[in-house]
Design an enzyme around this catalytic site. Sequence first.
Site, PDB file in Angstrom:
ATOM      1  N   LEU A  32       1.144  -1.241   0.068  1.00 19.00           N
ATOM      2  CA  LEU A  32       0.063   0.019  -0.420  1.00 19.00           C
ATOM      3  C   LEU A  32       0.691   1.606  -0.066  1.00 19.00           C
ATOM      4  O   LEU A  32       0.837   2.687   0.917  1.00 19.00           O
ATOM      5  CB  LEU A  32      -0.953  -0.113   1.497  1.00 19.00           C
ATOM      6  N   HIS A  55       4.970   4.935   1.779  1.00 19.48           N
ATOM      7  CA  HIS A  55       3.988   4.552   2.415  1.00 19.48           C
ATOM      8  C   HIS A  55       2.911   5.028   2.703  1.00 19.48           C
ATOM      9  O   HIS A  55       3.076   6.578   3.163  1.00 19.48           O
ATOM     10  CB  HIS A  55       3.995   3.365   3.724  1.00 19.48           C
ATOM     11  N   HIS A  56       1.157   4.264   2.729  1.00 23.33           N
ATOM     12  CA  HIS A  56       0.299   5.225   3.205  1.00 23.33           C
ATOM     13  C   HIS A  56       0.062   5.998   3.813  1.00 23.33           C
ATOM     14  O   HIS A  56      -0.244   6.487   4.517  1.00 23.33           O
ATOM     15  CB  HIS A  56      -1.152   4.753   2.517  1.00 23.33           C
ATOM     16  N   THR A  57       0.939   4.898   5.073  1.00 18.90           N
ATOM     17  CA  THR A  57       0.533   5.414   6.508  1.00 18.90           C
ATOM     18  C   THR A  57       1.542   6.545   6.542  1.00 18.90           C
ATOM     19  O   THR A  57       0.866   7.192   8.242  1.00 18.90           O
ATOM     20  CB  THR A  57       0.764   4.316   7.343  1.00 18.90           C
ATOM     21  N   ASN A  78      -3.734  10.362   6.674  1.00 20.56           N
ATOM     22  CA  ASN A  78      -3.653  10.425   6.271  1.00 20.56           C
ATOM     23  C   ASN A  78      -5.501  10.824   6.503  1.00 20.56           C
ATOM     24  O   ASN A  78      -6.156  10.449   7.879  1.00 20.56           O
ATOM     25  CB  ASN A  78      -5.209   8.611   5.847  1.00 20.56           C
TER      26      ASN A  78
END
Length: 471
Positions: free
Chosen positions: A21, A139-141, A316
Amino acid sequence: MDPLAPLDAAMMTAELLSDPLHTAALLILSPPEEAGPDFVDALYRDAVTATAELDRRFRRHPHIGVDTAGLWMWRHDDTVDMREHVRRTTLPPPADRKALWELVSSLHSEPLDRSRPMWMAYVIDGLTDGRFAFYIKVHHTVVDGVAGLKMIADALTTDPANRSVRSLFATTSPAAQPAAVPSARRPPSLVRASLTGVTSGVGLARRVALGGLAMTVGHFADGTAALPLDAPYTRFNGRLGRHRTFAGVDFPKSRIRALAHTADVTDNDVLMAVVAGVLREWLAARGELPADTLVAICPVTVRARDHVTDEDRQANLFGLQLCPLGTDLADPAERLTHVHRAMARAKRQVAQGGPAATMLLAAPSIAATVLPPIMPFAPRVRRGYNVSISHVPGPRSQLYWNGAILEEIYPVSTAINGQALNVTMCSYADRVTFGYVSGRRVIPDVGSLIPLTEQALAELETALGTTAEET
């Protein structure tokens, strides 16, 4: 160690079961006129030897284990070896865009190492006309798309004479440093916090109920809302495979704005309608266009663009909405009107209900889309949605990196099993770019989407009476 936010923890758990991700950006730059042959060498050398303190988001990694009681926690790294995170690559001649897209496809296929800060960067030279590229994958985090582009914009400069631009990964302010651990709360504070939590939970349940009612009404009234299992099955709902494919294209922003002005819609509506036209033509050419419209899942950001609040520093910060794309409509103008109504409803839903409520409303559709491909024998039945589409507003002004002109920014986003095509647009200065990410087994000829994008845009211009020459 600090706990991950619930959404970030969910992403890490999902990654263990499905696909990586991470998200990325590709910057294409031209050296300044006076640059010597070692200009890119110097940029790379400065990147790996930078002494500025790293932003805390780039010196921590997620960890889960017995020592964390099975919870995802951030483990902070005291030292980060930049040579492990910043690499140098030279494309062999002739290094055209196709060669660059193939390299990015390969780099984007590799997962990030969870045992160290989850980001990588590549300085790529050898492009035609002396250009070079910078590909950064996170990473999307760590950051979402909006925060990532803001990080790039904050690091670069509008001054072409500035030769002391800091690293993209350097901290920008004391606010970027790790927050102090809060002291233990007193009993009255705990009581107030508990009451606040209960009240918030009741409010969230109310917003979810109202949102579900509005979604049902929108579905049956004019088809601008999608219910769970509304999307027909397509190849985009299958398994992605290990190898990613990427292609990009850019257009003058004036063409998009002329269409938006003529149709009295937003720029984003035009971009969504263009993608709908691309998908309609690509599937129709293969005899795979469903009779029912495709459905897109669209992140709708609630992040401030021009100023940063404490809430904006979360990795996010967005709601999710389902948007019927009108791919069952042959008329491009009619399709644009449909997309405009669907996106207007989606934005109202996020504004009124908030991101948490919209996430909960989208959860059944997400589960119906991403869980079946994990099963050994997944039936090809209806899904929650078919494709992920988003538009990330980028910097409005021309930017420079130590004198090098930033010409184009391409988003290279996330595709996963069941959601095997991601289309992300990015506006920057006077251009708009499209980035298509999929899997080699899903769209082996991803480059064919590029001429279809020009075709879909031209069809809209013809349908609305505007032309490329006039814009």
